[in-house]
Design an enzyme around this catalytic site. Structure first.
Site, short mmCIF file in Angstrom:
data_model
loop_
_atom_site.label_atom_id
_atom_site.label_comp_id
_atom_site.label_asym_id
_atom_site.label_seq_id
_atom_site.Cartn_x
_atom_site.Cartn_y
_atom_site.Cartn_z
N CYS A 81 48.99 38.57 42.97
CA CYS A 81 48.31 38.21 41.72
C CYS A 81 48.09 39.45 40.83
O CYS A 81 49.05 39.97 40.28
CB CYS A 81 47.04 37.46 42.03
N HIS A 176 48.06 33.60 46.09
CA HIS A 176 47.25 34.34 47.08
C HIS A 176 47.53 33.84 48.48
O HIS A 176 46.89 32.89 48.94
CB HIS A 176 45.76 34.14 46.77
N GLU A 178 46.63 35.21 51.07
CA GLU A 178 45.53 35.65 51.94
C GLU A 178 44.36 34.67 51.97
O GLU A 178 43.46 34.82 52.77
CB GLU A 178 45.03 37.04 51.51
N1 GLN Z 1 44.18 37.28 35.72
C1 GLN Z 1 43.99 38.45 36.54
C2 GLN Z 1 44.54 39.68 35.85
O1 GLN Z 1 45.06 39.57 34.80
C3 GLN Z 1 44.62 38.25 37.90
C4 GLN Z 1 43.90 37.19 38.67
C5 GLN Z 1 43.92 37.35 40.15
O2 GLN Z 1 44.29 38.41 40.68
N2 GLN Z 1 43.50 36.34 40.85
O3 GLN Z 1 44.47 40.76 36.35
#
Ligand code: GLN
Length: 187
Positions: A81, A176, A178
């Site tokens: 992410c 994710h 995890e």
């Molecule tokens: N939207 C977040 C970002 O731009 C990422 C979201 C996440 O890691 N769950 O960094």
């Protein structure tokens, strides 16, 4: 000599959930917060969180070049992410507007929060192309992978969109792995 532990970048974000996931698999891990700590790990996980804050902290503690060297030595890095955003070569929005300065280790273009605000967070059926099986992926304000370079391999898809990519030893996942799917109902 026993194998070195996995390093979890623990500056910001959901690093504790990665630690719990590694514990469930019986994999040894240590937190990485300073450059010297990379010497004691065999691979590095860059967790989810907020890529603006992560950018600031990586630069503040002086981890940018050491992480680049770590990747240059062929050691594996996994970003999930916000971690994927940090690994990208380019973010769709203009630099400066968002304050994210990615590491440029994965030849991909990403759009932050690319799955929209209404569906910020959801569980999706992903196809894990490495294992050839489907799995449930938790997406939390997830980045969308818009373009990939020639050297990038797609390792997971969700509704025909690329959500997992790998370039040599560097892997980025928009979701994710995890966290379990129960995570969303508990938040
Ligand atoms: N939207 C977040 C970002 O731009 C990422 C979201 C996440 O890691 N769950 O960094």
């Amino acid at each position: 000599m026993s194998e070195l532990p996995v390093g979890v970048l623990a500056l910001q974000g959901d690093f504790e959930l990665h630690e719990q996931a590694l514990d469930r698999q019986g994999v040894g891990h240590v937190r990485v917060r300073r450059p010297g700590e990379l010497e004691g790990v065999r691979s590095l996980i860059i967790p989810g969180g907020e890529s603006t804050t992560m950018t600031r902290l990586i630069d503040k503690v002086g981890l940018r070049q050491p992480i680049l060297d770590f990747a240059g030595a062929g050691k594996p890095i996994l970003g999930t992410c916000a971690g994927l955003i940090m690994l990208a070569t380019r973010i769709e929005e203009e630099e400066g507007l968002h304050g994210v300065r990615p590491l440029g280790l994965l030849d991909v273009v990403v759009r932050r929060n690319g799955y929209g605000t209404q569906v910020d967070s959801f569980v999706g059926d992903i196809l894990d192309l490495d294992r050839g099986e489907t799995a449930q992926g938790v997406f939390i304000r997830a980045p969308m992978i818009l373009e990939v370079g020639d050297e990038v391999e797609v390792v997971a898809t969700f509704m025909d969109k690329m959500v997992g990519v790998r370039q040599r030893s560097v892997t980025g996942l928009a979701y994710h792995p995890e966290v379990g799917t129960e995570y969303l109902s508990n938040t």
